[in-house]
Design a protein around this motif. Structure first.
Motif, mmCIF file in Angstrom:
data_model
loop_
_atom_site.group_PDB
_atom_site.id
_atom_site.type_symbol
_atom_site.label_atom_id
_atom_site.label_comp_id
_atom_site.label_asym_id
_atom_site.label_seq_id
_atom_site.Cartn_x
_atom_site.Cartn_y
_atom_site.Cartn_z
ATOM 1 N N TYR A 1 -3.372 30.881 -112.414
ATOM 2 C CA TYR A 1 -3.638 32.421 -112.189
ATOM 3 C C TYR A 1 -3.529 32.911 -113.884
ATOM 4 C CZ TYR A 1 -2.523 32.053 -107.224
ATOM 5 O OH TYR A 1 -2.718 31.732 -106.081
ATOM 6 N N ASN A 2 -4.439 33.852 -114.199
ATOM 7 C CA ASN A 2 -4.383 34.483 -115.373
ATOM 8 C C ASN A 2 -3.475 35.416 -115.579
ATOM 9 O OD1 ASN A 2 -5.652 36.662 -114.272
ATOM 10 N ND2 ASN A 2 -7.696 36.155 -115.356
ATOM 11 N N MET A 3 -3.376 36.342 -116.670
ATOM 12 C CA MET A 3 -2.549 37.375 -116.931
ATOM 13 C C MET A 3 -2.852 38.620 -115.778
ATOM 14 S SD MET A 3 -4.002 39.208 -120.306
ATOM 15 C CE MET A 3 -4.205 37.887 -121.289
ATOM 16 N N GLU A 4 -4.107 38.618 -115.083
ATOM 17 C CA GLU A 4 -4.341 39.673 -114.329
ATOM 18 C C GLU A 4 -4.391 38.915 -112.865
ATOM 19 O OE1 GLU A 4 -8.133 40.646 -115.418
ATOM 20 O OE2 GLU A 4 -7.504 41.859 -117.290
ATOM 21 N N ASP A 5 -3.570 37.708 -112.599
ATOM 22 C CA ASP A 5 -3.692 37.153 -111.357
ATOM 23 C C ASP A 5 -4.590 36.952 -110.809
ATOM 24 O OD1 ASP A 5 -1.281 36.498 -109.657
ATOM 25 O OD2 ASP A 5 -1.468 37.934 -108.268
ATOM 26 N N GLN A 6 -5.534 36.558 -111.458
ATOM 27 C CA GLN A 6 -6.711 36.323 -110.990
ATOM 28 C C GLN A 6 -6.942 34.592 -110.919
ATOM 29 O OE1 GLN A 6 -9.361 38.176 -113.737
ATOM 30 N NE2 GLN A 6 -9.766 39.629 -112.356
ATOM 31 N N VAL A 7 -7.189 33.747 -110.023
ATOM 32 C CA VAL A 7 -7.356 32.484 -110.129
ATOM 33 C C VAL A 7 -8.445 31.905 -110.918
ATOM 34 C CG1 VAL A 7 -7.912 30.442 -108.697
ATOM 35 C CG2 VAL A 7 -6.645 32.313 -107.711
ATOM 36 N N GLN A 8 -7.876 30.918 -111.828
ATOM 37 C CA GLN A 8 -8.632 30.349 -112.752
ATOM 38 C C GLN A 8 -9.005 28.911 -112.310
ATOM 39 O OE1 GLN A 8 -9.675 32.194 -116.075
ATOM 40 N NE2 GLN A 8 -9.144 33.596 -114.208
ATOM 41 N N GLY A 9 -8.584 28.312 -111.753
ATOM 42 C CA GLY A 9 -8.688 26.869 -111.117
ATOM 43 C C GLY A 9 -7.538 26.404 -110.188
ATOM 44 N N PHE A 10 -7.908 25.278 -109.526
ATOM 45 C CA PHE A 10 -7.046 24.775 -108.351
ATOM 46 C C PHE A 10 -6.851 23.185 -108.944
ATOM 47 C CE2 PHE A 10 -9.645 27.883 -106.569
ATOM 48 C CZ PHE A 10 -8.847 28.719 -105.962
ATOM 49 N N PHE A 11 -5.454 22.777 -108.556
ATOM 50 C CA PHE A 11 -5.094 21.417 -108.524
ATOM 51 C C PHE A 11 -4.595 21.023 -107.302
ATOM 52 C CE2 PHE A 11 -4.141 23.796 -112.382
ATOM 53 C CZ PHE A 11 -4.643 23.095 -113.487
ATOM 54 N N LYS A 12 -5.298 20.035 -106.746
ATOM 55 C CA LYS A 12 -4.939 19.576 -105.172
ATOM 56 C C LYS A 12 -4.236 18.240 -105.288
ATOM 57 C CE LYS A 12 -7.053 18.692 -100.654
ATOM 58 N NZ LYS A 12 -8.392 18.562 -99.916
ATOM 59 N N LEU A 13 -3.030 17.973 -104.997
ATOM 60 C CA LEU A 13 -2.421 16.623 -104.919
ATOM 61 C C LEU A 13 -2.891 15.866 -103.508
ATOM 62 C CD1 LEU A 13 -0.603 18.458 -106.628
ATOM 63 C CD2 LEU A 13 1.175 17.263 -105.866
ATOM 64 N N THR A 14 -3.177 14.609 -103.950
ATOM 65 C CA THR A 14 -3.533 13.790 -102.787
ATOM 66 C C THR A 14 -2.821 12.392 -103.085
ATOM 67 O OG1 THR A 14 -5.496 12.951 -103.794
ATOM 68 C CG2 THR A 14 -5.811 14.714 -102.443
ATOM 69 N N GLY A 15 -2.541 11.611 -102.021
ATOM 70 C CA GLY A 15 -2.201 10.205 -101.969
ATOM 71 C C GLY A 15 -0.613 10.329 -102.463
ATOM 72 N N LYS A 16 -0.017 8.874 -102.275
ATOM 73 C CA LYS A 16 1.510 8.804 -102.719
ATOM 74 C C LYS A 16 1.619 7.704 -103.547
ATOM 75 C CE LYS A 16 2.926 10.941 -98.035
ATOM 76 N NZ LYS A 16 3.585 10.455 -96.684
ATOM 77 N N LYS A 17 1.122 6.607 -103.019
ATOM 78 C CA LYS A 17 1.410 5.413 -104.139
ATOM 79 C C LYS A 17 0.387 5.524 -105.180
ATOM 80 C CE LYS A 17 2.315 1.871 -100.501
ATOM 81 N NZ LYS A 17 2.129 0.433 -99.794
ATOM 82 N N VAL A 18 -0.577 5.866 -105.054
ATOM 83 C CA VAL A 18 -1.346 6.538 -106.306
ATOM 84 C C VAL A 18 -1.599 8.108 -106.219
ATOM 85 C CG1 VAL A 18 -3.624 6.171 -107.607
ATOM 86 C CG2 VAL A 18 -2.461 4.254 -106.177
ATOM 87 N N LEU A 19 -0.716 8.575 -107.161
ATOM 88 C CA LEU A 19 -0.922 10.130 -107.115
ATOM 89 C C LEU A 19 -2.008 10.610 -107.796
ATOM 90 C CD1 LEU A 19 0.536 12.808 -106.616
ATOM 91 C CD2 LEU A 19 1.527 12.727 -108.810
ATOM 92 N N LYS A 20 -2.888 11.428 -107.120
ATOM 93 C CA LYS A 20 -4.292 11.892 -107.748
ATOM 94 C C LYS A 20 -4.051 13.635 -107.765
ATOM 95 C CE LYS A 20 -7.304 8.101 -106.326
ATOM 96 N NZ LYS A 20 -8.737 7.854 -105.944
ATOM 97 N N ILE A 21 -4.400 14.077 -108.649
ATOM 98 C CA ILE A 21 -4.349 15.622 -108.762
ATOM 99 C C ILE A 21 -5.748 15.814 -108.878
ATOM 100 C CG2 ILE A 21 -3.599 17.669 -109.739
ATOM 101 C CD1 ILE A 21 -1.039 15.973 -110.703
ATOM 102 N N GLU A 22 -6.725 16.461 -107.810
ATOM 103 C CA GLU A 22 -7.894 16.664 -108.095
ATOM 104 C C GLU A 22 -7.996 18.286 -108.826
ATOM 105 O OE1 GLU A 22 -9.596 16.574 -104.101
ATOM 106 O OE2 GLU A 22 -9.332 14.505 -104.193
#
Length: 261
Positions: A134-155
């Motif tokens: 979120y930016n200073m005005e609490d607006q979403v600028q991007g998303f980070f989605k966690l997937t996997g366990k043995k091989v961690l991926k952050i989309e």
């Protein structure tokens, strides 16, 4: 939230802890005086009293810091800009029930924050593995989605949910991980290296040139009137990159603060 407000809120958290630790103390004292009447039982209250005293002292210390920072902010120049325009950002992590990573400009004003994204409607009640910037005005600028366990991926996605690429972490053995950055097509575009014992993380591009760095203990002295902790982590990002490129590189912060630490 200005940096003095961060320290003020931190102080209030310690005050709440101090007050909460008095509850079992009072219960032990009242219970012993009215039922058990055994002096040895009173010893059980000592750890709670010590914790309450220490927490209260930390509360007073943080409040003094907050007041001093507020005075220094009044004489500092406001250099407001986008979170993606900043060359340096100071990183403060609040580990609580709702953990949050705060990003500040060197002038003491909030640049943005990273926290778990709850979604809307019924999705708010589901276990989420998605974080949002979120930016200073609490607006979403991007998303980070966690997937996997043995091989961690952050989309990584921008604010329009367009896929930008991902961060991948693979185990190479005992206490060794391979951390790479991929673009939308899965092509290698860089890597992340850093020590586990202390915070000094480097982000490289495909040509092995440094484009970002997160390190503790480097903060310039001229920032200390607003950031009294000399070990406040500093995130440095190459300014020539686009917003989407910076957002993709910032994905390592999710692994650094919300996964590993």
């Amino acid at each position: 939230m200005k940096i003095n407000e961060y320290y003020r809120d931190t102080a209030h958290m310690h005050l709440n802890g101090s007050i909460a630790s008095l509850v079992p103390t009072i219960m032990i004292v009242i219970g012993n005086l009215s039922v058990f009447k055994n002096n040895d039982i009173m010893l059980l209250a000592i750890p709670f009293l010590i914790y309450s005293f220490i927490s209260f002292q930390i509360y007073l210390f943080r409040m003094r810091q907050s007041i001093a920072i507020r005075r220094n902010l009044q004489s500092s120049k406001r250099t407001s800009k986008s979170i993606f325009d900043a060359r340096h950002l100071l990183v403060l992590f609040r580990n609580s029930q709702s953990s949050c990573l705060f990003l500040y400009f060197p002038d003491g004003h909030l640049a943005g924050q990273i926290k778990k994204y709850k979604g809307r409607g019924l999705k708010r009640f589901k276990l989420s593995r998605t974080y949002a910037l979120y930016n200073m005005e609490d607006q979403v600028q991007g998303f980070f989605k966690l997937t996997g366990k043995k091989v961690l991926k952050i989309e990584v996605y921008d604010n329009n949910r367009t896929f930008l690429g991902e961060f991948e972490k693979k185990s190479k053995g005992f206490l060794q991980d391979k951390k790479e950055l991929m673009d939308q097509s899965g092509k290698y575009i860089g890597m992340v290296e850093g020590a586990k014992a202390f915070m000094d993380v480097h982000v490289y591009d495909r040509k092995n040139q440094e484009v970002g760095r997160l390190r503790r203990g480097w903060m310039p002295m001229e920032w200390s009137p607003l950031f009294p902790e000399p070990n406040t982590p500093v995130l440095s990002i190459r300014e020539s990159m686009s917003e989407s490129e910076k957002l993709l590189r910032m994905s390592f912060l999710i692994n650094e603060f919300f996964v590993e630490r």
